[in-house]
Design a protein around this motif. Structure first.
Motif, PDB file in Angstrom:
ATOM      1  N   ASN A 396       0.820  -1.105  -0.016  1.00  0.00           N
ATOM      2  CA  ASN A 396       0.070  -0.092   0.209  1.00  0.00           C
ATOM      3  C   ASN A 396       0.822   1.369  -0.007  1.00  0.00           C
ATOM      4  OD1 ASN A 396      -2.548  -1.347  -0.035  1.00  0.00           O
ATOM      5  ND2 ASN A 396      -2.402  -1.660   2.044  1.00  0.00           N
ATOM      6  N   SER A 397       2.004   1.214  -0.333  1.00  0.00           N
ATOM      7  CA  SER A 397       2.975   2.555  -0.130  1.00  0.00           C
ATOM      8  C   SER A 397       2.665   3.226  -1.730  1.00  0.00           C
ATOM      9  CB  SER A 397       4.787   2.027  -0.336  1.00  0.00           C
ATOM     10  OG  SER A 397       4.965   1.480   0.895  1.00  0.00           O
ATOM     11  N   LEU A 398       2.814   4.689  -1.403  1.00  0.00           N
ATOM     12  CA  LEU A 398       2.405   5.461  -2.564  1.00  0.00           C
ATOM     13  C   LEU A 398       3.655   5.707  -3.168  1.00  0.00           C
ATOM     14  CD1 LEU A 398      -0.241   7.704  -0.577  1.00  0.00           C
ATOM     15  CD2 LEU A 398      -0.600   5.416  -1.800  1.00  0.00           C
ATOM     16  N   LEU A 399       3.488   6.182  -4.494  1.00  0.00           N
ATOM     17  CA  LEU A 399       4.528   6.702  -5.403  1.00  0.00           C
ATOM     18  C   LEU A 399       4.158   7.883  -5.890  1.00  0.00           C
ATOM     19  CD1 LEU A 399       7.255   5.563  -6.795  1.00  0.00           C
ATOM     20  CD2 LEU A 399       5.907   5.211  -8.631  1.00  0.00           C
ATOM     21  N   ARG A 400       5.201   8.884  -5.689  1.00  0.00           N
ATOM     22  CA  ARG A 400       4.763  10.365  -6.101  1.00  0.00           C
ATOM     23  C   ARG A 400       5.945  11.013  -6.611  1.00  0.00           C
ATOM     24  NH1 ARG A 400       4.299  12.353   0.083  1.00  0.00           N
ATOM     25  NH2 ARG A 400       6.600  12.382   0.834  1.00  0.00           N
TER      26      ARG A 400
END
Length: 412
Positions: A396-400
């Motif tokens: 569930n980590s987010l990439l930005r």
């Protein structure tokens, strides 16, 4: 200091799951009618059942917003809604109208009732009245200072107090506004606000139609009603010591990325505060900087320190959006939300609010069940991504990706 809950917004089922996965202790959501965020995706009865099940399995509470101001003809629908929703076993209804409060107590006495901030509760005597009417919690008016909140808790210690700590603020008292009704025929007190306070205004003199006179506080100052966004992170320790039971994040119409990051930051800050206050103070600037990486207007403490600072943002009603949400980590794959390319310098934001800075060296997109090399990945694709170093990336980590140079942060 006792531990308050982190209460996060859930505008739809996806946002609910983001809130839960990133550390919320409770979420609040609305059905299709009678809540004050009509433009949020909101929930059908079936979606509400799915959301409550998802949250409860993970030990997270669910509160249902029923906080619009009702008219006589609304009550048949409200009664039907309460009868249907109570079978799903939510933890509470959030109400602002006394008639709705009595309806919920009659038809679903087993479910807690929270009094919405729309009731603009600003004193301990009003809190006692709501207690006597059967409410278990008050969402206090945003116009209160921390000493006033502390006084209310001292006078009525048995009542749970919920306080907004982050998100958009309304220029009207406790959100009670008629601008939208008059200017766009959309009733703000039933959830259809057109945010007329965010518009840029000019004056027109009656006999000089077509001659627009700017309203100026200074050379930029025509957005005269436009409130800044609330950020109470710098005074989180004072709110907790005042006895607040629930720290509420605004944003049911905000993005899932916003919900995830803000929830995670406040959860980590609270954990640090309760375990090591000196470490909390040390980490505060870093955590604050993460809140500047979500869509927001300039931040303010609102009325928490007495409201002496300027609460309006005169220059523009636009949001600050320095970072773009690119995707979410599922297993060993990425669900892509915005276009990303080989060579991009990116950040991975984990559910525990840690940040990894990486560079994309390779992208493999899914085509016909296989993953093939590609120079880029587009929204709604699934991709394997090769970074410039091997790191363990939590689920569930987010990439930005940073889109513009972030201005230097003011000290916290």
């Amino acid at each position: 200091m006792k531990r308050p809950e982190i209460l996060s917004p859930a505008g739809n089922l996806e946002k609910l799951k983001f809130a839960v996965d990133f550390g919320a202790d409770a979420v609040y959501l609305g059905g299709k009618l009678f809540n004050l965020r009509a433009k949020a995706g909101n929930f059908t009865l079936e979606e509400m059942a799915q959301g409550i099940e998802y949250a409860h399995k993970r030990g997270v509470k669910v509160y249902i917003t029923l906080n619009a101001f009702a008219r006589n003809d609304d009550f048949k629908s409200i009664e039907k809604f309460v009868d249907e929703v109570k079978e799903l076993k939510p933890n509470a209804f959030i109400v602002s109208d006394l008639g709705v409060l009595s309806t919920v107590k009659e038809r679903a006495p087993e479910i807690d009732v929270h009094i919405s901030t729309q009731a603009n509760t600003t004193n301990y005597r009003a809190v006692k009245v709501y207690r006597d009417l059967g409410a278990s919690r008050i969402v206090l008016a945003r116009e209160l200072s921390i000493p006033e909140i502390r006084r209310i808790k001292e006078e009525v210690p048995e009542m749970e107090l919920e306080v907004f700590v982050h998100g958009a603020m309304c220029m009207a008292y406790s959100g009670r506004c008629l601008l939208s009704n008059y200017l766009s025929y959309r009733e703000s007190n039933k959830g259809a606000c057109s945010q007329s306070c965010r518009w840029k205004y000019y004056l027109v003199e009656e006999t000089r139609l077509g001659e627009f006179i700017p309203i100026e506080e200074d050379e930029n100052g025509t957005y005269i009603f436009n409130s800044k966004d609330l950020c109470a992170l710098p005074v989180l320790d004072e709110l907790v010591s005042a006895g607040v039971d629930s720290l509420k994040i605004e944003g049911r119409v905000k993005s899932a990325y916003y919900v995830a990051v803000v929830t995670s930051v406040y959860k980590r800050a609270l954990n640090l505060l309760l375990s090591d206050k000196e470490l909390f103070k040390k980490e505060l600037p870093t955590l604050y900087s993460e809140l500047e990486k979500v869509s927001h207007r300039p931040y303010t403490l609102g009325f928490l320190k007495g409201g002496d600072e300027i609460l309006q943002h005169y220059e523009t009603s636009s949001y600050i959006r320095d970072y773009k949400f690119l995707g979410i980590h599922r297993g060993n794959l990425w669900d892509v939300r915005n276009r990303l390319e080989v060579g991009d310098e990116v950040e991975v934001f984990t559910p525990s609010a840690n940040v990894l800075k990486l560079k994309i060296l390779g992208i493999y997109v899914e085509k016909k069940g296989k993953f093939v090399p590609s120079g880029a990945a587009n929204p709604n694709q699934r991709a394997l991504i090769e970074f410039d170093r091997e790191v363990e990336i939590p689920e569930n980590s987010l990439l930005r990706r940073r889109e513009v140079k972030t201005p230097s942060l003011s000290s916290v």
